[in-house]
Write a protein that holds these residues in place. Structure first.
Motif: not given
Length: 430
Positions: A339-349
């Motif tokens: 899972y990429k967290f870019d769209n829930i406020g944690l870009p780059g994680l």
């Protein structure tokens, strides 16, 4: 006299124009050049469990400089890379090998620094984006379906030889001849492929790939090491667009290896192995869920291309994980989530986990030893969790932290609990 003056003037104009053109071409070689310094820090903590007795901890620092030139006359260029790595801490261990691939000294309880060139090659290109040819000659990092020098440690491995590639719209054809290897654990430039006292003259590869507009891709590759092994690989994948940023990727692979002469197992001991691999990946926006299945038949899959280091070969399967599920008669499956967290406020994680399990390993592989006291269980499994964060803005942009933990039960090599921390900062010099 007037004619002479005109001729002299014409020659001067031609010389000036030529010099201007050459200067412009040289400027392209220089202006399109780039250099990146990669600063790496890696910590590994590996320990045996369930009777597998060892405790190995290593912490190393590495530096990798990569230079890429532009193309002189838009045709020819030169790339160069060099690296260095040294230990920060390494408690003595007597396991017989190290985790970070720094070379050990004579008493096997310590590791030594490495430094040297790991890429130096000429490159040439011809054509445009629809029809082009590319060539590389020298020491280079490369990765194809059957030949892929490892880049998983503090410094990468590479191969010396020639690589040719042609592209015609959606079709790619390529060929390579590799004559030497640069090990990820040594400072030397390159050395011959070896099998004991025998030198393997070269590893030759040919391959092709075609991507259809409807999402279907077809891939094939053949390779052979002189008097040692020959291998075949085929793959087909198909992407189905389900709408609403959702897609399904289906992937099927088959590979076959045979001895190629008397050097692999001797003239009275034929070798053969094959594997079948199926994988499905469902992507929903930033979420990937995947499941894979692999069967290895006839013999253990030999990924290597010589008898000394297993750094250039490939077990090109979705079950090439913390341990390779490529033993004779082994049936293995894996399920994973990324899972990429870019769209829930944690870009780059981004983060993920996977679980793999196998059974039916050939009983002859389950040999008792101090490292592997459990010999009756023909099942292997592992559970791995990982996370990576890359800084997106500011002075530390592109700094990344990668953390991985794996717990594996391996009936042929012993059970282990491993932790990896990898820090990397890529600094653009120009």
């Amino acid at each position: 006299m007037k004619m002479f003056k005109l001729s002299a003037l014409s020659a001067a104009v031609f010389a000036a124009a030529s010099a201007t053109a050459v200067t412009a071409q040289a400027e392209g070689f220089i202006d399109d050049s780039s250099a990146t310094l990669s600063i790496r820090n890696q910590y590994r903590n590996e320990s045996g469990v369930n009777g597998h007795e060892f405790d190995r901890k290593e912490w190393v620092q590495g530096f990798q400089l990569d230079y890429q030139s532009g193309y002189f006359m838009d045709i020819i260029g030169f790339d160069y890379s060099a690296g260095a790595a040294f230990k920060l801490d390494q408690p003595a261990n007597e396991t017989g090998w190290d985790a970070t691939n720094l070379p050990q000294d004579g008493n096997r309880s310590d590791v030594n620094d490495i430094a040297g060139t790991n890429q130096a090659y000429l490159k040439a290109k011809f054509g445009d984006e629809n029809l082009n040819a590319n060539m590389k000659f020298g020491l280079q990092r490369t990765c194809t379906e059957l030949f892929c020098p490892s880049g998983s440690r503090i410094l990468p491995a590479s191969a010396y030889g020639t690589y040719l590639e042609g592209n015609v719209q959606n079709l790619k054809v390529y060929g390579a001849r590799w004559t030497q290897m640069h090990s990820r654990s040594q400072s030397y430039f390159a050395k011959d492929f070896k099998d004991g006292d025998n030198t393997i003259d070269s590893v030759k590869l040919v391959g092709a790939a075609y991507k259809f507009d409807n999402g279907l891709g077809l891939y094939a590759e053949y390779g052979e090491a002189d008097e040692y092994l020959k291998k075949y690989f085929t793959k087909a994948d198909y992407t189905i667009d389900l709408g609403n940023e959702t897609s399904l990727l289906l992937d099927a692979r088959y590979a076959h290896a045979k001895d190629h002469g008397d050097n692999y197992n001797g003239e009275d001991n034929d070798y053969e192995s094959k594997y079948y691999n199926l994988t499905a990946t469902l992507s929903i926006q930033d979420l990937d869920v995947w499941v894979g299945y692999n069967v290895t038949k006839d013999g253990d899959w030999a990924g290597q291309w010589d008898g000394e280091v297993d750094q250039a070969g490939a077990f090109n399967s979705s079950l090439d994980l913390w341990q390779g599920y490529n033993r004779k008669d082994e049936r293995a499956w894996v399920v994973g989530v990324n899972y990429k967290f870019d769209n829930i406020g944690l870009p780059g994680l981004e983060a993920g986990t996977r679980y793999a399990h196998s059974s039916n390993i050939d009983k002859n592989s389950l040999a008792a030893s101090k490292q592997n006291p459990l010999t009756n269980d023909d099942q292997a499994h592992e559970w791995t969790q990982w996370a990576k964060y890359t800084v997106q803005t500011g002075p530390m942009k592109d700094f990344s932290v990668y953390v991985e933990h794996a717990r594996g039960d391996n009936p042929t090599g012993g059970d282990e609990d491993d932790t990896l921390v990898h820090l990397q900062y890529d600094l653009a010099i120009f």
